[in-house]
Design an enzyme around this catalytic site. Sequence first.
Site, PDB file in Angstrom:
ATOM      1  N   GLY A  94       0.821  -1.128  -0.235  1.00 24.67           N
ATOM      2  CA  GLY A  94       0.061  -0.048   0.102  1.00 24.67           C
ATOM      3  C   GLY A  94       0.790   1.336  -0.206  1.00 24.67           C
ATOM      4  O   GLY A  94       2.124   1.106   0.260  1.00 24.67           O
ATOM      5  N   LEU A  95       0.100   2.416  -0.345  1.00 26.73           N
ATOM      6  CA  LEU A  95       1.010   3.712   0.086  1.00 26.73           C
ATOM      7  C   LEU A  95       1.573   3.845   0.674  1.00 26.73           C
ATOM      8  O   LEU A  95       1.270   3.403   2.265  1.00 26.73           O
ATOM      9  CB  LEU A  95      -0.066   4.677  -0.492  1.00 26.73           C
ATOM     10  CG  LEU A  95      -0.427   4.721  -2.009  1.00 26.73           C
ATOM     11  CD1 LEU A  95      -1.667   5.722  -2.353  1.00 26.73           C
ATOM     12  CD2 LEU A  95       0.661   4.859  -3.001  1.00 26.73           C
ATOM     13  N   SER A  96       2.712   4.837   0.989  1.00 29.05           N
ATOM     14  CA  SER A  96       3.436   5.274   2.326  1.00 29.05           C
ATOM     15  C   SER A  96       2.023   6.026   3.327  1.00 29.05           C
ATOM     16  O   SER A  96       1.369   6.908   2.471  1.00 29.05           O
ATOM     17  CB  SER A  96       4.331   6.198   1.966  1.00 29.05           C
ATOM     18  OG  SER A  96       4.815   6.702   3.179  1.00 29.05           O
ATOM     19  N   ALA A  97       2.158   5.705   4.448  1.00 28.32           N
ATOM     20  CA  ALA A  97       0.878   6.339   5.263  1.00 28.32           C
ATOM     21  C   ALA A  97      -0.342   5.765   5.008  1.00 28.32           C
ATOM     22  O   ALA A  97      -1.383   6.313   5.472  1.00 28.32           O
ATOM     23  CB  ALA A  97       0.925   7.815   5.026  1.00 28.32           C
ATOM     24  N   SER A  98      -0.371   4.578   4.534  1.00 24.79           N
ATOM     25  CA  SER A  98      -1.673   3.865   4.434  1.00 24.79           C
ATOM     26  C   SER A  98      -1.941   3.164   5.580  1.00 24.79           C
ATOM     27  O   SER A  98      -3.274   2.894   5.863  1.00 24.79           O
ATOM     28  CB  SER A  98      -1.576   2.793   3.009  1.00 24.79           C
ATOM     29  OG  SER A  98      -0.744   1.770   3.570  1.00 24.79           O
ATOM     30  N   GLY A  99      -1.075   3.017   6.669  1.00 15.95           N
ATOM     31  CA  GLY A  99      -1.270   2.214   7.979  1.00 15.95           C
ATOM     32  C   GLY A  99      -0.820   0.671   7.746  1.00 15.95           C
ATOM     33  O   GLY A  99      -1.085   0.088   8.774  1.00 15.95           O
ATOM     34  N   SER A 132       1.873  -0.691   7.930  1.00 19.32           N
ATOM     35  CA  SER A 132       3.095  -1.045   9.078  1.00 19.32           C
ATOM     36  C   SER A 132       2.264  -1.046  10.221  1.00 19.32           C
ATOM     37  O   SER A 132       2.529  -1.958  11.463  1.00 19.32           O
ATOM     38  CB  SER A 132       4.211  -0.111   9.161  1.00 19.32           C
ATOM     39  OG  SER A 132       5.141  -0.179   8.032  1.00 19.32           O
ATOM     40  N   SER A 172       5.943  -2.064  -1.970  1.00 18.38           N
ATOM     41  CA  SER A 172       6.151  -2.979  -3.128  1.00 18.38           C
ATOM     42  C   SER A 172       5.233  -2.463  -3.975  1.00 18.38           C
ATOM     43  O   SER A 172       4.087  -3.094  -4.548  1.00 18.38           O
ATOM     44  CB  SER A 172       5.729  -4.312  -2.381  1.00 18.38           C
ATOM     45  OG  SER A 172       4.706  -4.363  -1.682  1.00 18.38           O
TER      46      SER A 172
END
Length: 223
Positions: free
Chosen positions: A38-43, A45, A112
């Site tokens: 998913g995009l950066s800051a998608s949650g 992690s 990814s």
Amino acid sequence: MQNDKLVHWFNITWHPSLSRTERSTLRKQRGFTIWFTGLSASGKSTIATALEQHLLHLGLAAYRLDGDNVRFGLNRDLGFSEKDRNENIRRIAEVAKLFADSSTIALTSFISPYRADRATARSLHAATTADANDPTLPFVEVFVDIPVEEAEKRDPKGLYKKARAGEIKEFTGISAPYEAPEAPEIHIRSDKMSVEESVMTIIKYLAEKGLLRAEVVSQTKIS
């Protein structure tokens, strides 16, 4: 072909060990990979961390791979060009496969962005069958979906702001593409679901697919 030549040159021979079925029986759990994208800051992690914690509390061996423990170690020689991103994901997939083969639940949390790279990761797991009685390693793709506008609002590290200002080159979703999964096993809208709901959605899927033992699943309230 080149790798085959190298193996021959160094006279390296593959030695079979315990079968995957034997290892899973002895460790009382199956190994598999949960691949968060998913995009950066998608949650992704945040959800992966919560899931790892929940699995550990259930008494299962689980380990999360992310930028903090991969980019600063194994892949510290790689940048963010398309070629380096490809190699970054390939290495992560190989490591995740080894964890899964050891009957550990591997969780990977990386943008990814390219479908081809994620397909390569999946195929590496699918190619692990030793014989007809030894199952392949399951690969569960989790698409943590969020509109880029929402991701920019979150932007905890200020990366989108820097990308918009041209300070970060080849930033996914802004100046570099993100190819969303077309048929992920699990699709989570992180702007509409809480972390707890997301974790339970994943646990429910794993239970339905028989990847977790019944007595383990019974410890989790699944609605």
